[in-house]
Scaffold this active site. Structure first.
Site, PDB file in Angstrom:
ATOM      1  N   ASP A 236     -25.801  19.864 -25.477  1.00  0.00           N
ATOM      2  CA  ASP A 236     -26.929  20.375 -24.691  1.00  0.00           C
ATOM      3  C   ASP A 236     -27.851  19.225 -24.313  1.00  0.00           C
ATOM      4  OD1 ASP A 236     -28.661  23.096 -24.126  1.00  0.00           O
ATOM      5  OD2 ASP A 236     -29.960  21.422 -24.691  1.00  0.00           O
TER       6      ASP A 236
ATOM      7  N   TYR B  54     -34.537  14.862 -20.118  1.00  0.00           N
ATOM      8  CA  TYR B  54     -34.391  14.103 -21.374  1.00  0.00           C
ATOM      9  C   TYR B  54     -34.087  12.626 -21.084  1.00  0.00           C
ATOM     10  CZ  TYR B  54     -33.702  18.740 -23.587  1.00  0.00           C
ATOM     11  OH  TYR B  54     -33.825  20.045 -24.004  1.00  0.00           O
TER      12      TYR B  54
ATOM     13  N   LYS C  20     -29.836  20.933 -17.669  1.00  0.00           N
ATOM     14  CA  LYS C  20     -30.920  21.797 -17.176  1.00  0.00           C
ATOM     15  C   LYS C  20     -31.636  21.163 -15.985  1.00  0.00           C
ATOM     16  CE  LYS C  20     -31.702  22.823 -22.048  1.00  0.00           C
ATOM     17  NZ  LYS C  20     -31.564  21.506 -22.681  1.00  0.00           N
TER      18      LYS C  20
ATOM     19  N   HIS D  47     -34.784  25.003 -16.475  1.00  0.00           N
ATOM     20  CA  HIS D  47     -35.405  24.557 -17.727  1.00  0.00           C
ATOM     21  C   HIS D  47     -36.708  25.300 -18.042  1.00  0.00           C
ATOM     22  CE1 HIS D  47     -35.550  20.725 -20.426  1.00  0.00           C
ATOM     23  NE2 HIS D  47     -36.083  21.749 -21.050  1.00  0.00           N
TER      24      HIS D  47
HETATM   25  N1  LIG Z   1     -35.012  24.388 -23.365  1.00  0.00           N
HETATM   26  C1  LIG Z   1     -36.010  23.767 -23.924  1.00  0.00           C
HETATM   27  O1  LIG Z   1     -37.159  23.795 -23.445  1.00  0.00           O
HETATM   28  C2  LIG Z   1     -35.756  22.975 -25.175  1.00  0.00           C
HETATM   29  C3  LIG Z   1     -36.835  22.520 -25.941  1.00  0.00           C
HETATM   30  C4  LIG Z   1     -36.556  21.799 -27.104  1.00  0.00           C
HETATM   31  C5  LIG Z   1     -35.251  21.600 -27.484  1.00  0.00           C
HETATM   32  N2  LIG Z   1     -34.201  22.047 -26.718  1.00  0.00           N
HETATM   33  C6  LIG Z   1     -32.790  21.836 -27.106  1.00  0.00           C
HETATM   34  O2  LIG Z   1     -32.595  22.337 -28.422  1.00  0.00           O
HETATM   35  C7  LIG Z   1     -32.099  21.283 -29.252  1.00  0.00           C
HETATM   36  C8  LIG Z   1     -32.562  21.468 -30.689  1.00  0.00           C
HETATM   37  O3  LIG Z   1     -33.970  21.563 -30.759  1.00  0.00           O
HETATM   38  P1  LIG Z   1     -34.911  20.372 -31.250  1.00  0.00           P
HETATM   39  O4  LIG Z   1     -34.185  19.087 -31.140  1.00  0.00           O
HETATM   40  O5  LIG Z   1     -36.177  20.489 -30.501  1.00  0.00           O
HETATM   41  O6  LIG Z   1     -35.235  20.727 -32.754  1.00  0.00           O
HETATM   42  P2  LIG Z   1     -34.385  21.077 -34.082  1.00  0.00           P
HETATM   43  O7  LIG Z   1     -32.925  20.971 -33.824  1.00  0.00           O
HETATM   44  O8  LIG Z   1     -34.944  22.337 -34.605  1.00  0.00           O
HETATM   45  O9  LIG Z   1     -34.863  19.951 -35.090  1.00  0.00           O
HETATM   46  C9  LIG Z   1     -34.622  18.606 -34.896  1.00  0.00           C
HETATM   47  C10 LIG Z   1     -35.430  17.827 -35.940  1.00  0.00           C
HETATM   48  O10 LIG Z   1     -35.025  18.198 -37.249  1.00  0.00           O
HETATM   49  C11 LIG Z   1     -34.531  17.073 -37.978  1.00  0.00           C
HETATM   50  N3  LIG Z   1     -33.322  17.545 -38.652  1.00  0.00           N
HETATM   51  C12 LIG Z   1     -32.156  17.939 -38.098  1.00  0.00           C
HETATM   52  N4  LIG Z   1     -31.282  18.350 -39.033  1.00  0.00           N
HETATM   53  C13 LIG Z   1     -31.907  18.218 -40.220  1.00  0.00           C
HETATM   54  C14 LIG Z   1     -31.513  18.466 -41.559  1.00  0.00           C
HETATM   55  N5  LIG Z   1     -30.307  18.949 -41.832  1.00  0.00           N
HETATM   56  N6  LIG Z   1     -32.409  18.205 -42.553  1.00  0.00           N
HETATM   57  C15 LIG Z   1     -33.635  17.713 -42.266  1.00  0.00           C
HETATM   58  N7  LIG Z   1     -34.062  17.455 -41.011  1.00  0.00           N
HETATM   59  C16 LIG Z   1     -33.206  17.707 -39.993  1.00  0.00           C
HETATM   60  C17 LIG Z   1     -34.236  16.014 -36.929  1.00  0.00           C
HETATM   61  O11 LIG Z   1     -34.494  14.710 -37.439  1.00  0.00           O
HETATM   62  P3  LIG Z   1     -33.406  13.505 -37.293  1.00  0.00           P
HETATM   63  O12 LIG Z   1     -32.946  13.449 -35.870  1.00  0.00           O
HETATM   64  O13 LIG Z   1     -34.180  12.309 -37.750  1.00  0.00           O
HETATM   65  O14 LIG Z   1     -32.296  13.876 -38.254  1.00  0.00           O
HETATM   66  C18 LIG Z   1     -35.261  16.345 -35.837  1.00  0.00           C
HETATM   67  O15 LIG Z   1     -36.502  15.768 -36.137  1.00  0.00           O
HETATM   68  C19 LIG Z   1     -32.648  20.037 -28.558  1.00  0.00           C
HETATM   69  O16 LIG Z   1     -32.043  18.842 -28.990  1.00  0.00           O
HETATM   70  C20 LIG Z   1     -32.408  20.366 -27.115  1.00  0.00           C
HETATM   71  O17 LIG Z   1     -31.052  20.177 -26.759  1.00  0.00           O
HETATM   72  C21 LIG Z   1     -34.467  22.746 -25.573  1.00  0.00           C
END
Ligand SMILES: NC(=O)c1ccc[n+]([C@@H]2O[C@H](COP(=O)([O-])OP(=O)(O)OC[C@H]3O[C@@H](n4cnc5c(N)ncnc54)[C@H](OP(=O)(O)O)[C@@H]3O)[C@@H](O)[C@H]2O)c1
Length: 282
Positions: A43, A48, A73, A106
């Site tokens: 994704d 990004y 997106k 998005h």
């Molecule tokens: N459509 C939208 O508006 C939108 C908005 C936000 C995100 N997204 C998508 O959703 C994806 C996921 O969401 P997100 O990246 O915002 O947040 P997330 O996946 O909820 O959390 C990512 C964070 O958690 C940490 N983390 C991951 N696995 C972990 C574990 N097992 N233990 C401890 N910490 C952990 C990561 O740190 P490290 O990297 O240092 O491990 C990072 O800081 C994004 O990458 C993106 O593709 C979409």
């Protein structure tokens, strides 16, 4: 891997790897690690600034393009019929591919009706296997559905134990739109990974709190795309398909719902004006 079946019959891995906030310089390495770990859904998004890294990793990995479910997106600056078509071509070019599995609007900001018409055409031409939206609240989602031909295949929204989106999920189910969670781990903010009750459940299954949270999504058939730049966490986050939470666990976790956004609040004016003035990376 478990799959989610979208409203046009397309199968999408229920778990994928997201690259929001992955430094463009690190993206190729991270996505290569993710593919090596076993992720087959990726994704990304034009905003990004790391689509090129995703594309390079896919090529380098040796994994066949058709084995990967690729999502990108359309950013706010590219909303509208003509701009959306151009932005889509640019995204394909950056990703080094000639089709997308899923293309999302998005944000529900700007001329997204024009964008949707462009995306419906690209979908019918076979250049995108499924089209969807992101961050649409229920009223905007239903308005888009009743005024257009193609029903979005997914709505990607902020969703985690602190924001469970129960009402929004019901509406999506009613209209055949799959729920996809962004920020499934609440971006590891608000001490979610230190929550005592989640820790107690994690200990019961010999899993980590992050794994319990991801499993909680899967129990509800919600698509997840957790992000980590660390390979050991990529492995940890994928190792959630060999246990189940019971009814009592699910009830306990239900009590954590704060029912308000913890990461992006669309009721804040600066969010809306800021996104509207943010340019898509070159
Ligand atoms: N459509 C939208 O508006 C939108 C908005 C936000 C995100 N997204 C998508 O959703 C994806 C996921 O969401 P997100 O990246 O915002 O947040 P997330 O996946 O909820 O959390 C990512 C964070 O958690 C940490 N983390 C991951 N696995 C972990 C574990 N097992 N233990 C401890 N910490 C952990 C990561 O740190 P490290 O990297 O240092 O491990 C990072 O800081 C994004 O990458 C993106 O593709 C979409």
């Amino acid at each position: 891997m478990q799959y989610a079946e979208l409203n046009n019959g397309l199968k999408m891995p229920i778990e994928g790897y997201g690259v929001f906030q992955v430094d463009p310089k690190e993206t190729e390495r991270c996505v290569l690690d993710a593919l090596e770990t076993g992720y087959r859904s990726l994704d990304t998004a034009a905003t990004y600034g790391n689509e090129e890294g995703v594309g390079k990793a896919i090529k380098k990995s040796g994994v066949a393009r058709e084995e990967i479910f690729l999502t990108s997106k359309l950013w706010v600056a590219d909303q509208g019929y003509d701009k959306a078509k151009k932005a889509f071509e640019k995204t394909l070019d950056k990703l080094g591919t000639d089709y997308l599995d899923l293309y999302l609007i998005h944000q529900p900001l700007g001329d997204y009706y024009g964008s949707w018409r462009a995306m419906e055409e690209l979908y019918k031409e076979g250049k995108i296997k499924a089209i969807g939206v992101s961050n649409f609240d229920s009223t905007r989602l239903v308005d888009l559905i009743v005024n257009n031909e193609v029903v979005p295949a997914v709505n990607q929204i902020e969703l985690h134990p602190f924001l469970q989106q129960k009402e929004a999920q019901k509406v999506m189910q009613e209209y055949g739109v799959k729920v996809e969670s962004w920020g499934p781990l609440a971006e590891a903010k608000h001490d979610i990974l230190k929550d005592e009750m989640l820790k107690k459940i994690a200990d019961k299954y010999n899993k980590t709190v992050a794994q319990v949270i991801l499993r909680w999504h899967l129990e509800q058939e919600i698509i997840i795309i957790p992000k980590s730049v660390r390979k050991e966490r990529m492995e940890e986050n994928l190792d959630v398909h060999d246990f189940s939470l019971d009814k009592a666990d699910m009830e306990e976790i239900a009590a954590l719902d704060g029912k308000y956004p913890r990461i992006v609040d669309y009721n804040i004016m600066d969010i809306v004006t800021g996104m509207n003035s943010s340019k898509t990376p070159e």
